[in-house]
Design a protein around this motif. Structure first.
Motif, PDB file in Angstrom:
ATOM      1  N   ALA A   1       0.844  -1.194   0.000  1.00 44.70           N
ATOM      2  CA  ALA A   1       0.000   0.000   0.000  1.00 44.70           C
ATOM      3  C   ALA A   1       0.873   1.234   0.000  1.00 44.70           C
ATOM      4  O   ALA A   1       1.986   1.217   0.533  1.00 44.70           O
ATOM      5  N   GLY A   2       0.344   2.303  -0.582  1.00 34.69           N
ATOM      6  CA  GLY A   2       1.049   3.578  -0.562  1.00 34.69           C
ATOM      7  C   GLY A   2       1.173   4.248  -1.909  1.00 34.69           C
ATOM      8  O   GLY A   2       1.413   5.461  -1.973  1.00 34.69           O
ATOM      9  N   ILE A   3       0.983   3.508  -2.994  1.00 35.17           N
ATOM     10  CA  ILE A   3       1.150   4.135  -4.301  1.00 35.17           C
ATOM     11  C   ILE A   3       0.118   5.230  -4.516  1.00 35.17           C
ATOM     12  O   ILE A   3       0.395   6.260  -5.148  1.00 35.17           O
ATOM     13  N   ASN A   4      -1.108   5.072  -3.963  1.00 37.99           N
ATOM     14  CA  ASN A   4      -2.129   6.106  -4.123  1.00 37.99           C
ATOM     15  C   ASN A   4      -1.845   7.331  -3.258  1.00 37.99           C
ATOM     16  O   ASN A   4      -2.230   8.452  -3.625  1.00 37.99           O
ATOM     17  N   ASP A   5      -1.191   7.138  -2.131  1.00 32.06           N
ATOM     18  CA  ASP A   5      -0.757   8.291  -1.331  1.00 32.06           C
ATOM     19  C   ASP A   5       0.249   9.125  -2.120  1.00 32.06           C
ATOM     20  O   ASP A   5       0.200  10.361  -2.109  1.00 32.06           O
ATOM     21  N   ILE A   6       1.161   8.442  -2.809  1.00 32.26           N
ATOM     22  CA  ILE A   6       2.160   9.147  -3.613  1.00 32.26           C
ATOM     23  C   ILE A   6       1.507   9.804  -4.819  1.00 32.26           C
ATOM     24  O   ILE A   6       1.765  10.988  -5.115  1.00 32.26           O
ATOM     25  N   ARG A   7       0.663   9.075  -5.524  1.00 27.80           N
ATOM     26  CA  ARG A   7       0.037   9.609  -6.743  1.00 27.80           C
ATOM     27  C   ARG A   7      -0.821  10.838  -6.461  1.00 27.80           C
ATOM     28  O   ARG A   7      -0.925  11.741  -7.301  1.00 27.80           O
ATOM     29  N   TRP A   8      -1.466  10.871  -5.301  1.00 30.44           N
ATOM     30  CA  TRP A   8      -2.374  11.978  -4.976  1.00 30.44           C
ATOM     31  C   TRP A   8      -1.759  12.968  -3.988  1.00 30.44           C
ATOM     32  O   TRP A   8      -2.461  13.750  -3.367  1.00 30.44           O
ATOM     33  N   ASP A   9      -0.438  12.906  -3.851  1.00 30.43           N
ATOM     34  CA  ASP A   9       0.314  13.909  -3.094  1.00 30.43           C
ATOM     35  C   ASP A   9      -0.025  13.961  -1.607  1.00 30.43           C
ATOM     36  O   ASP A   9       0.091  15.015  -0.969  1.00 30.43           O
ATOM     37  N   PHE A  10      -0.409  12.822  -1.046  1.00 32.66           N
ATOM     38  CA  PHE A  10      -0.546  12.737   0.408  1.00 32.66           C
ATOM     39  C   PHE A  10       0.758  12.267   1.045  1.00 32.66           C
ATOM     40  O   PHE A  10       0.870  12.253   2.268  1.00 32.66           O
ATOM     41  N   ALA A  11       1.704  11.853   0.215  1.00 35.67           N
ATOM     42  CA  ALA A  11       3.040  11.490   0.684  1.00 35.67           C
ATOM     43  C   ALA A  11       4.032  12.225  -0.196  1.00 35.67           C
ATOM     44  O   ALA A  11       4.587  11.664  -1.144  1.00 35.67           O
ATOM     45  N   ASP A  12       4.228  13.504   0.092  1.00 34.68           N
ATOM     46  CA  ASP A  12       5.150  14.318  -0.702  1.00 34.68           C
ATOM     47  C   ASP A  12       6.603  13.941  -0.444  1.00 34.68           C
ATOM     48  O   ASP A  12       7.470  14.184  -1.281  1.00 34.68           O
TER      49      ASP A  12
END
Length: 404
Positions: free
Chosen positions: A283-294
């Protein structure tokens, strides 16, 4: 949410009355053979619900067993939902059930159950055995107006609704009445079997790539399915059930189109599952794609929270590296630098109990920011069947034996 300890206590007690019964086989406990994370069902009838309709959900077992139970979830409903004629049987052609296999389920001895909003309910065990690697039909009739449906949006499996409201046809083995196809699972949350104590549950937790988005509909070629097939032909055969708790579009750090964030649903979807000893975290690719993990540190903090939650319950965590997605939705080199740094941390930090390198297993050696073309579903974000198979093959099965 279900407390598996309490729900199983009454049934287990019957197996431990050694003073009044002949010697029994080894004690058993509940193990998950199939699961799907609960969410608000979007589209189709999801928002408005059903009125006096019968539903037939098709789900696929990983592990065979007896004492079959089914859980129904109304976690995201806005009113009580009453279910009658709840049945489980072996799926046949289309919406049909194999003759002689459709067995009624009861709930605390009753043949109907009302599930309050925000809760789940577990059926009584059925005196029947279901095979491993088999598609089951879980059928029931919804009484009155259900309101918004709790279920699972991206099933990668066709299930069915009865075309006519009012008639309760859940017990019918024929599929003739179930003429409306649906692409989500409605209300059914898990299928559980009773197994000896040494048999455990492995939960695969994540987003659309665990959910199997991009795999062939109805073919059970998600990477968790292929992993279950590998287990069945290995020295671990019969020792692990596999539950798929992926939700398409889900994020670790933020709620959104993929439902509750991973940090908040982890207990319900992983730690509260029966017999769980190991979770695989992809998990985490969507956090990166949507800028929740800058920055990598954002996602790493989320991972550490999940690891702490799991370890507090003596559950092992296998960390999975994030797969490449150049050419896919919202790809930028800047976001990919975060993915690469996060993957480096997963591989080298030593904070997971094991690591599976899905990035290395699926990337193009000539251009490692993208999938190997043969593994790409075509959208450059999700693997296809071959890519999911490569992921399952990359998993070292000995990591399932992790013992805290």
């Amino acid at each position: 949410m279900i407390s598996w300890t309490r729900a199983f206590a009454a049934f287990a007690a019957a197996l431990t009355l050694a003073s009044t019964m002949p010697a029994q086989a080894a004690p058993v406990h509940p193990v998950g053979t199939w699961g799907a994370s609960a969410d608000k069902v979007a589209g189709e009838a999801g928002a408005t619900g059903l009125v006096d309709r019968s539903v037939r959900n098709l789900v696929h077992t990983s592990l065979g067993g007896s004492g079959v139970r089914v859980s129904l979830s109304n976690a995201f409903g806005d009113r009580p939902v009453t279910f009658t004629s709840v049945h489980v049987g072996v799926a046949g052609e289309g919406a049909a059930v194999v003759p002689g296999t459709n067995r009624p389920l009861t709930f605390s001895g009753a043949d109907e159950v009302t599930v309050a909003p925000g809760t789940e309910v577990l059926s009584d065990p059925v005196d029947a055995t279901v095979p491993a690697d088999t598609t089951l039909a879980v059928s029931f009739h919804v009484v009155g107006e259900s309101g918004p449906i709790t279920g699972h949006n991206v099933a990668m499996q066709t299930s069915y609704l009865a075309a006519t409201a009012g008639a309760d046809v859940a017990a019918e083995e024929s599929g003739a009445a179930f003429t409306t196809q649906i692409s989500s699972w409605y209300w059914v949350e898990s299928v559980v079997v009773e197994k000896p104590r040494q048999v455990k549950t492995a939960v695969l937790f994540g987003d659309s790539i665990t959910d199997g988005n991009g795999s062939t509909v109805g073919a059970n070629r998600r990477w968790p399915d292929v992993l279950a097939d590998r287990i069945a032909t290995s020295r671990f055969a019969g020792r692990f059930g596999v539950m798929n708790e992926g939700i398409s579009a889900n994020r670790v750090l933020a709620d959104g189109a993929g439902g509750q964030r991973g940090l908040d649903r982890f207990r319900r979807d992983v730690l509260d599952q029966p017999g769980v000893t190991t979770v695989v975290l992809l998990a985490g690719i969507n956090d990166i794609r949507w800028d929740f993990a800058d920055e990598p540190a954002d996602l790493i903090a989320g991972y550490r929270d999940l690891i702490d939650q799991a370890h507090a319950e003596d559950v092992c965590v296998v960390g999975a590296t994030l797969t490449p997605y150049e050419g896919g939705s919202r790809y930028t080199p800047e976001r990919d630098r975060v993915r690469v740094a996060v993957n480096d941390w997963i591989r080298t930090s030593g904070e997971f109990d094991g690591v599976v390198d899905f990035d290395a297993a699926t990337r193009d050696p000539e251009r490692p920011t993208r999938f190997l073309p043969a593994y790409d579903s075509g959208d450059h974000l999700h693997p296809g069947d071959a890519g999911y198979a490569a992921m399952a093959e990359a998993f070292d099965l000995s990591m399932l034996e992790c013992d805290r």
